[in-house]
Design a protein around this motif. Sequence first.
Motif, PDB file in Angstrom:
ATOM      1  N   THR A   1       0.801  -1.130   0.036  1.00 23.39           N
ATOM      2  CA  THR A   1       0.005   0.100  -0.011  1.00 23.39           C
ATOM      3  C   THR A   1       1.020   1.203  -0.033  1.00 23.39           C
ATOM      4  O   THR A   1       0.633   2.268  -0.702  1.00 23.39           O
ATOM      5  N   CYS A   2       1.744   1.179   0.890  1.00 24.07           N
ATOM      6  CA  CYS A   2       2.910   2.403   0.860  1.00 24.07           C
ATOM      7  C   CYS A   2       3.279   2.819  -0.553  1.00 24.07           C
ATOM      8  O   CYS A   2       3.499   3.679  -1.095  1.00 24.07           O
ATOM      9  N   LEU A   3       4.092   1.667  -1.136  1.00 19.95           N
ATOM     10  CA  LEU A   3       4.751   1.817  -2.326  1.00 19.95           C
ATOM     11  C   LEU A   3       3.820   2.326  -3.673  1.00 19.95           C
ATOM     12  O   LEU A   3       4.200   3.034  -4.556  1.00 19.95           O
ATOM     13  N   VAL A   4       2.483   1.792  -3.329  1.00 16.54           N
ATOM     14  CA  VAL A   4       1.512   2.017  -4.411  1.00 16.54           C
ATOM     15  C   VAL A   4       1.177   3.492  -4.292  1.00 16.54           C
ATOM     16  O   VAL A   4       0.804   4.319  -5.221  1.00 16.54           O
ATOM     17  N   CYS A   5       1.061   4.138  -3.120  1.00 16.90           N
ATOM     18  CA  CYS A   5       0.719   5.471  -2.786  1.00 16.90           C
ATOM     19  C   CYS A   5       1.820   6.724  -3.218  1.00 16.90           C
ATOM     20  O   CYS A   5       1.573   7.750  -3.538  1.00 16.90           O
ATOM     21  N   LEU A   6       2.743   6.012  -3.663  1.00 19.08           N
ATOM     22  CA  LEU A   6       3.896   6.902  -4.272  1.00 19.08           C
ATOM     23  C   LEU A   6       4.023   6.979  -5.616  1.00 19.08           C
ATOM     24  O   LEU A   6       4.869   7.599  -6.081  1.00 19.08           O
ATOM     25  N   LEU A   7       3.229   6.189  -6.320  1.00 18.73           N
ATOM     26  CA  LEU A   7       3.141   6.118  -7.645  1.00 18.73           C
ATOM     27  C   LEU A   7       2.744   7.509  -8.224  1.00 18.73           C
ATOM     28  O   LEU A   7       1.806   8.319  -7.720  1.00 18.73           O
ATOM     29  N   PRO A   8       3.080   8.145  -9.470  1.00 14.82           N
ATOM     30  CA  PRO A   8       2.639   9.373  -9.788  1.00 14.82           C
ATOM     31  C   PRO A   8       1.353   9.813 -10.270  1.00 14.82           C
ATOM     32  O   PRO A   8       0.953  10.659 -10.283  1.00 14.82           O
ATOM     33  N   LEU A   9       0.620   8.685 -10.957  1.00 14.41           N
ATOM     34  CA  LEU A   9      -0.702   8.748 -11.761  1.00 14.41           C
ATOM     35  C   LEU A   9      -1.857   7.975 -10.625  1.00 14.41           C
ATOM     36  O   LEU A   9      -1.842   6.932 -10.253  1.00 14.41           O
ATOM     37  N   PHE A  10      -2.578   9.025 -10.413  1.00 21.04           N
ATOM     38  CA  PHE A  10      -3.712   8.445  -9.284  1.00 21.04           C
ATOM     39  C   PHE A  10      -4.612   7.460  -9.824  1.00 21.04           C
ATOM     40  O   PHE A  10      -4.960   6.757  -9.052  1.00 21.04           O
ATOM     41  N   LYS A  11      -4.837   7.384 -11.068  1.00 17.43           N
ATOM     42  CA  LYS A  11      -5.757   6.351 -11.602  1.00 17.43           C
ATOM     43  C   LYS A  11      -5.263   5.098 -11.656  1.00 17.43           C
ATOM     44  O   LYS A  11      -5.856   4.196 -11.306  1.00 17.43           O
ATOM     45  N   ILE A  12      -3.869   4.992 -12.010  1.00 21.06           N
ATOM     46  CA  ILE A  12      -3.231   3.690 -11.845  1.00 21.06           C
ATOM     47  C   ILE A  12      -3.198   3.182 -10.406  1.00 21.06           C
ATOM     48  O   ILE A  12      -3.435   1.994 -10.081  1.00 21.06           O
ATOM     49  N   LYS A  13      -2.950   4.047  -9.221  1.00 17.93           N
ATOM     50  CA  LYS A  13      -2.966   3.865  -7.900  1.00 17.93           C
ATOM     51  C   LYS A  13      -4.061   3.177  -7.458  1.00 17.93           C
ATOM     52  O   LYS A  13      -4.322   2.343  -6.761  1.00 17.93           O
ATOM     53  N   ASN A  14      -5.540   4.028  -8.043  1.00 19.20           N
ATOM     54  CA  ASN A  14      -6.691   3.441  -7.587  1.00 19.20           C
ATOM     55  C   ASN A  14      -6.962   2.188  -7.946  1.00 19.20           C
ATOM     56  O   ASN A  14      -7.631   1.304  -7.327  1.00 19.20           O
ATOM     57  N   ILE A  15      -6.426   1.592  -8.948  1.00 21.79           N
ATOM     58  CA  ILE A  15      -6.643   0.515  -9.644  1.00 21.79           C
ATOM     59  C   ILE A  15      -5.880  -0.615  -8.886  1.00 21.79           C
ATOM     60  O   ILE A  15      -6.483  -1.813  -8.292  1.00 21.79           O
ATOM     61  N   ILE A  16      -4.804  -0.168  -8.534  1.00 27.27           N
ATOM     62  CA  ILE A  16      -3.889  -1.248  -7.817  1.00 27.27           C
ATOM     63  C   ILE A  16      -4.422  -1.389  -6.383  1.00 27.27           C
ATOM     64  O   ILE A  16      -4.341  -2.468  -5.842  1.00 27.27           O
ATOM     65  N   LEU A  17      -4.878  -0.211  -5.910  1.00 29.81           N
ATOM     66  CA  LEU A  17      -5.203  -0.292  -4.222  1.00 29.81           C
ATOM     67  C   LEU A  17      -6.420  -1.118  -4.138  1.00 29.81           C
ATOM     68  O   LEU A  17      -6.595  -1.666  -3.197  1.00 29.81           O
ATOM     69  N   LYS A  18      -7.353  -0.965  -5.199  1.00 29.55           N
ATOM     70  CA  LYS A  18      -8.606  -1.920  -5.219  1.00 29.55           C
ATOM     71  C   LYS A  18      -8.359  -3.194  -5.150  1.00 29.55           C
ATOM     72  O   LYS A  18      -8.823  -3.966  -4.557  1.00 29.55           O
ATOM     73  N   TYR A  19      -7.109  -3.691  -6.108  1.00 27.85           N
ATOM     74  CA  TYR A  19      -6.706  -5.026  -6.197  1.00 27.85           C
ATOM     75  C   TYR A  19      -6.194  -5.385  -4.846  1.00 27.85           C
ATOM     76  O   TYR A  19      -6.116  -6.678  -4.355  1.00 27.85           O
ATOM     77  N   LEU A  20      -5.470  -4.355  -3.995  1.00 27.01           N
ATOM     78  CA  LEU A  20      -5.191  -5.153  -2.697  1.00 27.01           C
ATOM     79  C   LEU A  20      -6.002  -5.007  -1.655  1.00 27.01           C
ATOM     80  O   LEU A  20      -5.729  -5.215  -0.607  1.00 27.01           O
ATOM     81  N   GLY A  21      -7.313  -4.689  -2.017  1.00 30.50           N
ATOM     82  CA  GLY A  21      -8.363  -4.965  -1.008  1.00 30.50           C
ATOM     83  C   GLY A  21      -8.896  -3.709  -0.400  1.00 30.50           C
ATOM     84  O   GLY A  21      -9.996  -3.713   0.434  1.00 30.50           O
ATOM     85  N   HIS A  22      -8.363  -2.590  -0.825  1.00 33.61           N
ATOM     86  CA  HIS A  22      -8.926  -1.343  -0.327  1.00 33.61           C
ATOM     87  C   HIS A  22     -10.202  -1.061  -1.025  1.00 33.61           C
ATOM     88  O   HIS A  22     -10.450  -1.483  -2.069  1.00 33.61           O
ATOM     89  N   LYS A  23     -10.972   0.016  -0.542  1.00 32.11           N
ATOM     90  CA  LYS A  23     -12.187   0.445  -1.402  1.00 32.11           C
ATOM     91  C   LYS A  23     -11.893   2.111  -1.760  1.00 32.11           C
ATOM     92  O   LYS A  23     -12.081   3.023  -0.892  1.00 32.11           O
ATOM     93  N   ILE A  24     -11.565   2.223  -2.931  1.00 35.90           N
ATOM     94  CA  ILE A  24     -11.117   3.499  -3.511  1.00 35.90           C
ATOM     95  C   ILE A  24     -12.093   3.786  -4.762  1.00 35.90           C
ATOM     96  O   ILE A  24     -12.150   3.128  -5.870  1.00 35.90           O
ATOM     97  N   SER A  25     -12.672   4.932  -4.692  1.00 33.94           N
ATOM     98  CA  SER A  25     -13.628   5.380  -5.811  1.00 33.94           C
ATOM     99  C   SER A  25     -12.471   5.795  -6.906  1.00 33.94           C
ATOM    100  O   SER A  25     -11.402   6.140  -6.904  1.00 33.94           O
ATOM    101  N   TYR A  26     -13.097   5.411  -8.176  1.00 37.47           N
ATOM    102  CA  TYR A  26     -12.273   5.836  -9.426  1.00 37.47           C
ATOM    103  C   TYR A  26     -11.749   7.455  -9.645  1.00 37.47           C
ATOM    104  O   TYR A  26     -10.851   7.804 -10.183  1.00 37.47           O
TER     105      TYR A  26
END
Length: 235
Positions: free
Chosen positions: A1-26
């Motif tokens: 989760t920490c590493l994903v949140c450091l990615l530059p593009l928020f839309k890519i972050k949101n997709i990966i965070l959802k895959y990790l089990g978090h609930k993130i709006s698009y």
Amino acid sequence: TCLVCLLPLFKIKNIILKYLGHKISYNSKIGFSIIFTNKLIIKEDSVINNFNLIKINKLYLRKNSTIGSFNIFKGNFNTILFEFSAIKNFNLFTRSNLFNGEKKSNLVLGKKSQITSLNTLDLAESILISSDSILAGKSIQLWTHGFFHTKDKTRNLITGKIKIYSNVYVGARVVINPGIKISKDINIGINLAVTQDLKESGIYFPGKPNLVKYDFNPNKFKISKIKNINIYKKK
């Protein structure tokens, strides 16, 4: 989760965070922030800006809520922001490791409530801020724990939730003590130390210092222990 949140593009972050089990709006946005958390729930149009350190149990942002920049959230507690609520910049939210074995506390901001900048909140116990209330000035401190030294030279830990009801304004350099309840429609002027519940609506300003003679009565508290320290939790 920490590493994903450091990615530059928020839309890519949101997709990966959802895959990790978090609930993130698009269409929510997470900036360049360091986030260690067991659970992220971020609803539509909510934003976490850049340069925050968030190391807590759970973070829940409802629709159109915002966390600004350069904030530190650190400790075993949950943070819940309701619709259109906001935390601005350079605030410090902490819970001591002393309370790691205790039940998790909560920082809750009601609808359209706000914490501005450069304030300190202690989350030994929960802090509940209702709708349309604002910690408006700088250097405001909310403390949910403190110590009381008795005549037998023992050091006792006292804890208590802070509840701020709706439509409350808190000015700069106000200090609110453990277990305090502030009723609705109250304005608190600068430099006031709030040591008892505020029940009547109106404006409160600091006055002449007064000596308060206080006899410690353990019967008013629930008593438990942490690491051989007595804890007196306000009933």
